[in-house]
Scaffold this motif. Structure first.
Motif, mmCIF file in Angstrom:
data_model
loop_
_atom_site.group_PDB
_atom_site.id
_atom_site.type_symbol
_atom_site.label_atom_id
_atom_site.label_comp_id
_atom_site.label_asym_id
_atom_site.label_seq_id
_atom_site.Cartn_x
_atom_site.Cartn_y
_atom_site.Cartn_z
ATOM 1 N N HIS A 28 0.936 -1.238 -0.090
ATOM 2 C CA HIS A 28 0.204 0.091 0.008
ATOM 3 C C HIS A 28 0.684 1.244 0.010
ATOM 4 N N ASP A 31 2.131 1.728 -3.368
ATOM 5 C CA ASP A 31 1.173 2.408 -4.270
ATOM 6 C C ASP A 31 1.013 3.730 -4.276
ATOM 7 N N LEU A 32 1.091 4.336 -2.642
ATOM 8 C CA LEU A 32 0.963 5.695 -2.761
ATOM 9 C C LEU A 32 2.452 6.530 -3.220
ATOM 10 N N ALA A 35 1.954 6.656 -7.015
ATOM 11 C CA ALA A 35 0.808 7.521 -7.260
ATOM 12 C C ALA A 35 1.345 8.796 -7.311
ATOM 13 N N PRO A 63 1.182 -1.202 -9.286
ATOM 14 C CA PRO A 63 -0.490 -0.822 -9.440
ATOM 15 C C PRO A 63 -0.565 -0.314 -10.858
ATOM 16 N N GLY A 139 -4.443 5.957 5.284
ATOM 17 C CA GLY A 139 -5.596 5.665 4.902
ATOM 18 C C GLY A 139 -6.283 6.282 3.549
ATOM 19 N N VAL A 140 -5.522 6.944 2.792
ATOM 20 C CA VAL A 140 -5.723 7.789 1.553
ATOM 21 C C VAL A 140 -5.843 6.834 0.403
ATOM 22 N N ARG A 141 -6.742 6.828 -0.604
ATOM 23 C CA ARG A 141 -6.410 6.125 -1.973
ATOM 24 C C ARG A 141 -5.485 6.619 -2.660
ATOM 25 N N PRO A 142 -4.841 5.774 -3.510
ATOM 26 C CA PRO A 142 -3.820 6.270 -4.202
ATOM 27 C C PRO A 142 -4.593 7.382 -5.331
ATOM 28 N N GLU A 143 -5.719 7.029 -5.906
ATOM 29 C CA GLU A 143 -6.270 7.845 -6.692
ATOM 30 C C GLU A 143 -6.379 9.379 -6.146
ATOM 31 N N GLU A 144 -7.011 9.438 -5.190
ATOM 32 C CA GLU A 144 -7.147 10.624 -4.193
ATOM 33 C C GLU A 144 -5.874 11.337 -3.798
ATOM 34 N N HIS A 146 -2.924 10.934 -5.903
ATOM 35 C CA HIS A 146 -2.405 11.515 -6.974
ATOM 36 C C HIS A 146 -3.232 12.747 -7.579
#
Length: 235
Positions: A28, A31-32, A35, A63, A139-144, A146
């Motif tokens: 995870h 992934d960040l 991103a 990812p 806790g942040v999603r990679p899309e957010e 990015h």
């Protein structure tokens, strides 16, 4: 103080850079990291990213959200540790400059650009970035992430929940931002974010892969002994 780097966002780069990311577990966080690298201001055509999996179980994967020119390689058997993985990444890349980045670092939009503006001024630069520490992004999603890196930055996501490498800040304050550090300037160089020209690395024979820890400091010491100019990139 005499190099006069161009202002961030106010110049046109032409040198290519290889971002080497040694990694062991922590999918995870990786992934960040990727991103954030996908949102960099540095031209994608001049930046390649190589993630080096140093024996993760389960193996790491790339990812979907990542820079266009990103590859995953496995560190060779017969060694272990970030230096071993970093050496494998250097060998697998071809950029004029090598930027090492830890696999749990979120890079601001102009992070790579900030490093590279110094290398466009001199081939002797050993650039080290500035870090803050926080768990607020876990806790942040990679899309957010990015989106935030590419537009507003991550200050709102982090808030006040952050710390700094206080020992480095003290050295910078005591030495007029390293201008008075003399031969000890290498002390602030950490593997989490530093860059150097490939030719300089090759001249020294690269990193000492026999060292499981401390290989970044040892490499920085050799680089400074050979004439590298340590640049603390504060932006």
């Amino acid at each position: 103080s005499v190099l006069g780097p161009p202002p961030l966002g106010g110049w046109v780069p032409h040198m290519d850079v290889s971002v080497v990311v040694p990694a062991f577990g922590g999918q995870h966080k990786l992934d960040l990291t990727l991103a954030s690298l996908a949102a960099q201001s540095y031209p994608p055509s001049l930046m390649e990213v190589v993630v080096v999996d140093d024996g993760s179980d389960p193996p790491l994967r790339l990812p979907a959200l990542r820079p266009d020119r990103t590859r995953l390689v496995r560190a060779p058997q017969g060694g272990w540790g970030p230096g071993h993985a970093y050496a494998a990444g250097v060998a697998a890349t071809s950029g004029t400059v090598v930027l090492r980045l830890d696999a749990d670092v979120v890079a601001g939009r102009r992070h790579v650009e900030a490093h590279m503006r110094w290398h466009h001024r001199t081939g002797s630069a050993l650039v080290t970035g500035r870090l803050v520490y926080t768990e607020a992004l876990l806790g942040v999603r990679p899309e957010e992430l990015h989106r935030q890196v590419g537009t507003e930055g991550v200050d709102d996501l982090v808030g006040d929940d952050r710390g700094t490498m206080a020992w480095i800040e003290r050295i910078l304050a005591r030495t007029d931002t390293l201008r008075e550090a003399g031969h000890k300037a290498w002390e602030i160089c950490i593997g989490a974010t530093f860059s150097v020209s490939r030719s300089f690395l090759d001249e020294l024979g690269g990193v000492d892969t026999s060292m499981v820890l401390g290989e970044d400091s040892e490499l920085a010491h050799r680089l400074v002994q050979r004439g590298a100019v340590v640049v603390p990139e504060l932006e």
